[in-house]
Design a protein around this motif. Structure first.
Motif, short mmCIF file in Angstrom:
data_model
loop_
_atom_site.label_atom_id
_atom_site.label_comp_id
_atom_site.label_asym_id
_atom_site.label_seq_id
_atom_site.Cartn_x
_atom_site.Cartn_y
_atom_site.Cartn_z
N MET A 80 0.69 -1.33 -0.10
CA MET A 80 0.31 0.16 0.05
C MET A 80 1.00 1.82 0.41
O MET A 80 0.74 2.20 -0.81
N ILE A 87 1.76 7.02 -6.88
CA ILE A 87 0.53 7.53 -7.23
C ILE A 87 1.30 9.16 -7.33
O ILE A 87 1.60 10.42 -7.41
N LEU A 88 2.11 9.81 -5.56
CA LEU A 88 1.45 10.44 -5.32
C LEU A 88 3.16 11.27 -5.53
O LEU A 88 2.79 12.68 -5.48
N VAL A 97 -1.00 11.51 3.61
CA VAL A 97 -2.09 10.60 3.63
C VAL A 97 -1.61 9.38 3.81
O VAL A 97 -2.63 8.38 4.87
N GLY A 112 -11.08 -4.96 1.07
CA GLY A 112 -10.34 -4.78 -1.33
C GLY A 112 -9.50 -4.53 -0.85
O GLY A 112 -8.11 -4.74 -2.01
N VAL A 156 -11.74 -8.44 -6.46
CA VAL A 156 -11.14 -7.05 -6.19
C VAL A 156 -11.02 -6.10 -7.82
O VAL A 156 -12.06 -4.97 -7.62
N ILE A 159 -14.50 -5.74 -9.19
CA ILE A 159 -15.24 -4.96 -8.01
C ILE A 159 -14.76 -3.35 -8.13
O ILE A 159 -15.49 -2.73 -8.78
N GLU A 162 -16.00 -1.70 -11.06
CA GLU A 162 -17.29 -1.69 -11.37
C GLU A 162 -18.12 -0.16 -10.71
O GLU A 162 -18.34 0.25 -10.28
N VAL A 163 -16.77 -0.49 -9.14
CA VAL A 163 -17.81 0.29 -7.82
C VAL A 163 -16.65 1.29 -8.26
O VAL A 163 -17.00 3.28 -7.66
N VAL A 164 -15.29 1.95 -8.32
CA VAL A 164 -14.95 3.30 -7.39
C VAL A 164 -14.85 4.30 -9.56
O VAL A 164 -14.79 3.87 -10.20
N PRO A 165 -15.36 5.66 -8.93
CA PRO A 165 -15.28 5.79 -9.74
C PRO A 165 -13.95 6.27 -11.21
O PRO A 165 -12.85 5.85 -10.06
N PRO A 166 -14.07 7.24 -11.75
CA PRO A 166 -13.12 6.68 -12.89
C PRO A 166 -11.47 7.74 -11.81
O PRO A 166 -11.66 8.69 -11.15
N GLY A 167 -10.47 7.25 -11.76
CA GLY A 167 -8.84 8.30 -11.31
C GLY A 167 -8.00 6.96 -11.02
O GLY A 167 -8.27 5.65 -11.76
N ILE A 168 -6.99 7.06 -11.05
CA ILE A 168 -5.79 6.41 -11.13
C ILE A 168 -6.11 4.34 -10.83
O ILE A 168 -5.64 4.04 -11.25
N LEU A 169 -6.63 4.73 -9.00
CA LEU A 169 -6.87 3.19 -8.60
C LEU A 169 -7.35 2.41 -9.89
O LEU A 169 -7.30 1.58 -10.10
N ARG B 212 -6.88 11.64 -5.25
CA ARG B 212 -6.32 11.39 -6.74
C ARG B 212 -5.75 9.95 -7.25
O ARG B 212 -6.42 9.44 -8.23
N LEU B 213 -5.80 9.64 -5.86
CA LEU B 213 -5.73 7.34 -5.86
C LEU B 213 -7.19 6.91 -6.03
O LEU B 213 -7.00 6.52 -7.43
N GLY B 215 -10.28 8.54 -7.87
CA GLY B 215 -10.87 9.16 -8.13
C GLY B 215 -11.66 9.89 -7.27
O GLY B 215 -12.33 10.01 -6.68
#
Lengths: 305, 387
Positions: A80, A87-88, A97, A112, A156, A159, A162-169, B212-213, B215
């Motif tokens: 993690m 990323i940061l 963070v 997850g 994972v 999922i 399907e669940v997380v909005p557009p972004g790096i993850l 950022r991570l 979204g």
């Protein structure tokens, strides 16, 4: 069959106690012996892969433990952190963070996220490049937790998409999931035993992998196969009702023959059920000695084609 | 000298938990223990996670469901087994248990539906690691109140890591009801409603970093979901404390199940250590699937002689193959005995008083009839035949 080692990412899974970790280690040995650069990633904090390879304990720092064979112990916390830092990009942002007691509790609890961090790290190594653009590793082997959790882990990325909005993850999870589904690049190696319950569980696992997750199963490794000693006629003859005096060594041998026949029949039935799956199979013999030794792993490696 | 027996546990405790890593035959041991208790007149609920279909069939159940299903006495009679009590089986249905929990605690129908239809809930309640373990505990607490059972035998989820079972509730509650969550929720509320100036700089930085991570919007979604759940349960944290207390109660017995495989032994020792760290007892060890040694290994002549004596028609070299069959049995038994010795040595050095240890031999095939299950029950808790 398409050679396993042509794929960049191999996910080794199976029910508990079937020898999954041993097979993952044997595959790593085999690929390295073939001249491939292999990375073996292990998720178990109390890893015993090093014992199987005959090398000092694995650490969270990736290192070459044998010529061309690299290994690393992945823990969620460290994965993690690495992911966050990547990323940061800035240490200040990262510290804000991640070095924060609130966020630490939070990350640990988001269902997850830790699984993704571990799988994501292994995946990242499979797309990593050297300075000259060549891939850092030819094959990355992921020694997954036993079935239930192994499947949870493979779910994972799906999922997240399907669940997380557009972004790096989400972007990373999508890339990983796309690669995992591509039979040219990835595959799942399912390890099982030729027994009733492991077979049932393997059929269910295969179903979930192909239908629900649409992941290619590259190979079925059937571990602990015994050599059939008796023909169908002999099986029938031995199983006939008769009174044995087991204190006589000869009669005890007949009794042992009967026990063997029962096992052989269970095995035969299991192998037939597994043969119905449209996937290449490799059978490995039951070792009648300590299986958790570097010698045994080498022996199995030689048999894994 | 009396044989080691789990009888005191199944006769006096309210809950028996069978723990151990996957692939050691925990489900069978749990079912056999439940049967042994029912034979002794107790009304038993066996709560299992993933029963083998053939085991369920042998108990007269087409399939296991989330409903409690009582095993028909006629089946026991047919198998010649006397069962004075009752045996009921139930399979853990993770999603259903979670839904029931929501339904039971929701303050209104609207609140219930908001949660049940939440997209995050759909995932959390079905397919994420930890949920199954957590729900097994919830289900256990729910049935524990049920006075129609004297004893509950729980077969724990087949984690690769037996430890996950104990950590799951804490892990989930940490996210849901923690200072961290409250802090986040506050931060979201203020960053949404007010200008960022009002939010401490560090908070803004963290939110920006996480944003950022993941979204935009995800953490807000998560926070909303969690707030909703929190409302519902009046604090998951107190619930976790309740769970933790129950699991330390003297009414609970822990039976550690292992196979003689070195990996399983290592895992069970590690788990035993974790149990004692957490102030829980390790009441008994069951070593399942031990390869039995043959009574003797015949010579070639002895095997040939036996084939002749019994008038068997076998192919060429059959005597040799019979000798090989018993020789291999002996080799496997020797390996198991060595592994078992390491377990026993480790237990001896760790514990003052010896824990009950029961050894169960490996069977040539899986358990799928009542008679075999009774045989295992008899090994786990030998019946006193004196009377």
């Amino acid at each position: 069959m398409r050679p396993l080692e042509d794929r960049r990412f191999l996910f080794v899974t199976g029910k508990g106690g079937v020898g999954k970790t041993t097979i993952a280690a044997a595959l790593a040995e085999r690929f390295a012996a073939q001249g491939k650069r292999v990375l073996l990633t292990v998720c178990d904090a109390k890893e015993r892969t090093s014992q199987l390879l005959g090398v000092p304990a694995l650490t969270q720092d990736l290192r070459e433990v044998k010529p061309r064979l690299y290994a690393v112990k992945i823990t969620a916390e460290r994965a993690m952190e690495e992911y966050g830092l990547m990323i940061l990009r800035s240490r200040t942002m990262y510290s804000a963070v991640f070095d924060n007691r609130f966020t630490r509790g939070f990350f640990k609890g988001v269902p997850g996220l830790y699984e993704w961090a571990m799988l994501g790290k292994a995946w990242y190594h499979s797309i990593e490049e050297q300075d000259d653009g060549a891939p850092r590793f030819d094959v990355v082997l992921f020694d997954a937790p036993a079935t239930g959790h192994g499947l949870d882990m493979l779910r994972v990325p799906k999922i997240i998409t399907e669940v997380v909005p557009p972004g790096i993850l989400r972007r990373d999870a999508e890339r990983a999931y796309t690669m995992f589904r591509d039979p040219e690049q990835s595959g799942v190696v399912v390890v099982t035993l030729p027994e009733d319950m492991p077979t049932s569980e393997t059929l269910e696992l295969y179903e979930a992998l192909t239908n629900e997750l649409r992941l290619p199963v590259a190979r079925l490794v059937i571990n602990g196969v015994i050599e059939p000693l008796f023909s169908p006629e002999e099986q029938h003859e031995l199983l006939k009702d008769r009174t044995l005096n087991r204190s006589l060594p000869g009669d005890e041998a007949l009794s042992g023959g009967i026990r063997r026949v029962i096992r052989e029949r269970v095995q035969e039935e299991s192998l037939a059920r597994l043969a119905a799956l449209p996937v290449a199979r490799t059978e490995l013999p039951l070792l009648l000695k300590e299986a958790q030794t570097p010698e045994a792993v080498q022996e199995l490696a030689a048999l894994l084609r | 000298m009396s044989l080691p027996s789990l009888e005191p546990l199944i006769e006096t405790r309210r809950v028996v938990l069978c723990v151990g890593c996957g692939g050691v035959g925990k489900t069978t041991v749990a079912a056999a223990l439940a049967l042994a208790a029912a034979q002794r007149g107790r009304r038993v609920l066996c709560l299992t996670i993933d029963p083998a279909r053939r085991l369920a069939n042998s108990l007269g159940l087409d399939r296991m469901t989330g409903e409690a299903q009582r095993v028909d006495e006629a089946l026991f009679r047919q198998a010649g087994v006397q069962v004075r009590g009752e045996l009921t089986l139930m399979m853990l249905d993770t999603k259903r248990t979670f839904d029931e929990l929501v339904t039971r605690h929701a303050s209104s129908r609207e609140a219930r539906d908001r949660i049940l239809n939440n997209r995050l809930y759909q995932y959390v309640s079905t397919s994420l690691a930890g949920t199954q373990e957590y729900m097994a505990m919830e289900k256990l607490l729910a049935v524990q109140q049920d006075s129609s059972y004297d004893l509950i035998v729980l077969d724990t989820p087949p984690t690769s890591n037996a430890l996950d079972f104990l950590d799951a509730p804490e892990r989930i509650t940490q996210a849901i009801d923690s200072a961290a969550m409250r802090w986040f929720i506050q931060a979201f509320e203020s960053s949404g409603k007010f200008s960022l100036n009002l939010v401490a700089k560090s908070v803004a930085l963290v939110l920006k970093g996480i944003g950022r991570l993941t979204g935009g919007g995800f953490l807000e979604q998560m926070a909303e979901f969690v707030t909703e759940l929190n409302d519902l349960f009046g604090g998951f944290k107190s619930r976790a404390a309740q769970v933790a207390a129950a699991f330390r109660s003297p009414d609970f017995a822990y039976v550690l199940v292992t196979s003689p495989a070195p990996m399983a032994i290592r895992e069970v020792l590690y788990f035993a250590e974790r149990l004692s760290e957490q102030g829980m007892a390790q009441d008994a060890f069951v070593v399942n699937r031990l390869h039995r040694a043959p009574r003797s290994v015949a010579t070639l002549t002895e095997a040939e002689d036996a084939i002749q004596r019994h008038g068997l028609t076998l192919g060429e070299g059959a005597a040799e193959r019979l000798v090989r069959a018993v020789t291999e049995e002996q080799q496997l038994a020797d390996l198991d005995r060595r592994h078992l010795a390491t377990l026993q040595a480790a237990l001896k050095s760790k514990q003052g008083e010896p824990t009950t240890q029961v050894l169960i031999p490996a069977l040539p095939s899986d358990v799928h009839d009542i008679a075999t299950l009774v045989g295992i029950a008899e090994l786990l808790a030998p019946s006193a035949r004196a009377a």
